[in-house]
Design an enzyme around this catalytic site. Sequence first.
Site, PDB file in Angstrom:
ATOM      1  N   ASN A 238      45.306 -28.267 -43.456  1.00  0.00           N
ATOM      2  CA  ASN A 238      46.244 -27.761 -43.260  1.00  0.00           C
ATOM      3  C   ASN A 238      47.439 -28.859 -44.236  1.00  0.00           C
ATOM      4  OD1 ASN A 238      49.083 -27.234 -41.874  1.00  0.00           O
ATOM      5  ND2 ASN A 238      48.735 -29.312 -39.899  1.00  0.00           N
TER       6      ASN A 238
ATOM      7  N   LYS B 224      50.766 -27.762 -44.356  1.00  0.00           N
ATOM      8  CA  LYS B 224      51.712 -27.925 -43.562  1.00  0.00           C
ATOM      9  C   LYS B 224      53.052 -26.914 -44.517  1.00  0.00           C
ATOM     10  CE  LYS B 224      50.380 -31.748 -40.867  1.00  0.00           C
ATOM     11  NZ  LYS B 224      50.802 -32.833 -39.868  1.00  0.00           N
TER      12      LYS B 224
ATOM     13  N   HIS C 129      50.472 -26.249 -33.173  1.00  0.00           N
ATOM     14  CA  HIS C 129      50.364 -28.156 -33.469  1.00  0.00           C
ATOM     15  C   HIS C 129      51.417 -28.861 -33.295  1.00  0.00           C
ATOM     16  CE1 HIS C 129      50.796 -30.775 -36.719  1.00  0.00           C
ATOM     17  NE2 HIS C 129      49.616 -30.855 -37.334  1.00  0.00           N
TER      18      HIS C 129
ATOM     19  N   GLU D  28      53.748 -31.037 -34.286  1.00  0.00           N
ATOM     20  CA  GLU D  28      55.320 -30.555 -35.394  1.00  0.00           C
ATOM     21  C   GLU D  28      56.287 -29.434 -34.407  1.00  0.00           C
ATOM     22  OE1 GLU D  28      53.292 -30.906 -39.198  1.00  0.00           O
ATOM     23  OE2 GLU D  28      52.763 -33.168 -38.535  1.00  0.00           O
TER      24      GLU D  28
ATOM     25  N   GLU E 124      44.806 -34.220 -31.864  1.00  0.00           N
ATOM     26  CA  GLU E 124      45.530 -34.143 -33.048  1.00  0.00           C
ATOM     27  C   GLU E 124      46.681 -35.621 -32.044  1.00  0.00           C
ATOM     28  OE1 GLU E 124      45.572 -32.489 -36.723  1.00  0.00           O
ATOM     29  OE2 GLU E 124      47.076 -31.660 -35.676  1.00  0.00           O
TER      30      GLU E 124
ATOM     31  N   GLY F  63      50.230 -38.347 -39.947  1.00  0.00           N
ATOM     32  CA  GLY F  63      51.277 -38.738 -41.035  1.00  0.00           C
ATOM     33  C   GLY F  63      51.438 -39.699 -40.961  1.00  0.00           C
TER      34      GLY F  63
ATOM     35  N   SER G 297      46.024 -39.409 -39.945  1.00  0.00           N
ATOM     36  CA  SER G 297      45.634 -39.903 -41.132  1.00  0.00           C
ATOM     37  C   SER G 297      43.866 -39.743 -41.139  1.00  0.00           C
ATOM     38  CB  SER G 297      46.182 -41.246 -40.536  1.00  0.00           C
ATOM     39  OG  SER G 297      47.555 -40.789 -40.142  1.00  0.00           O
TER      40      SER G 297
HETATM   41  P1  13P Z   1      48.092 -36.149 -41.239  1.00  0.00           P
HETATM   42  O1  13P Z   1      45.379 -35.944 -41.405  1.00  0.00           O
HETATM   43  O2  13P Z   1      48.020 -36.153 -42.377  1.00  0.00           O
HETATM   44  O3  13P Z   1      48.067 -37.405 -40.875  1.00  0.00           O
HETATM   45  O4  13P Z   1      48.521 -34.753 -40.317  1.00  0.00           O
HETATM   46  C1  13P Z   1      46.960 -34.518 -39.629  1.00  0.00           C
HETATM   47  C2  13P Z   1      47.482 -33.035 -38.752  1.00  0.00           C
HETATM   48  O5  13P Z   1      48.706 -33.362 -38.134  1.00  0.00           O
HETATM   49  C3  13P Z   1      46.852 -31.882 -39.120  1.00  0.00           C
HETATM   50  O6  13P Z   1      47.576 -30.560 -38.710  1.00  0.00           O
END
Ligand code: 13P
Length: 249
Positions: free
Chosen positions: A10, A12, A94, A96, A166, A172, A212
């Site tokens: 992803n 983002k 997601h 976010e 997740e 992150g 992560s």
């Molecule tokens: P990170 O791997 O940057 O922690 O992000 C995970 C994520 O949100 C994948 O959708």
Amino acid sequence: MARKFFVGGNFKMNGTAQSITDIIANLNTATLDPTTETVIAPPALYLLLARSLADPKIALASQNVFDKPNGAFTGELSVDQLKDAKIEWTLVGHSERRVILKENDEFVARKTKAALDGGIGAILCIGESLEEREGGKTLDVVTRQLNAVAEQLSPAEWAKVVIAYEPIWAIGTGKVATTEQAQEVHATIRKWLGEKVSAAAAENTRIIYGGSVTEKNCRELAKQPDVDGFLVGGASLKPAFVEIINARL
Ligand code: 13P
């Protein structure tokens, strides 16, 4: 039937035409475990470019989709448009988007249904906040998020769903869930599938972990019996993404 290992990248809201071209060139020339299903999700603007560049063995995913077919929905993307662009998957729910864009469980469930109805697979993201984990509510939260989707789907439709667990506190942050934490939630999700959906869904649905994940921690996580792959953010932008795709080699 063994569940096929599934690794998604992803991106983002990161990347440019040039950097995404470079990432795909690296993936195209790398030796990827053929028993891993590899999917990348660049920003929507670059989906067509990415599809034209990526080797056919790499699938594309949108990071989002709308729940209505077409029409006056400024800024949104429809399932038909994704199909037209040969995008086979979409992320839905997601954290976010749930947190920043205020998408609720029911909206996420409707998007999931719309994706499946239109012939696109859904990578359904669920997970708890730090506060919810510390309050002992993790299993309640993921179950609530899943129940909303179960209300919209028939048992057979789960065949086109990949569940991405997740935990928000791991996204992150560099703070990955321990193998025990991930396995515990994944096993609970599988039990939920057996009880709420069907024995076949429990057996066959891929449950992947995100938060992560790096080339350093992926191998231990991949050994857990209910971890069927990963959804990778930051590390999917780096050459080491190949090592995560190959976590079981
Ligand atoms: P990170 O791997 O940057 O922690 O992000 C995970 C994520 O949100 C994948 O959708």
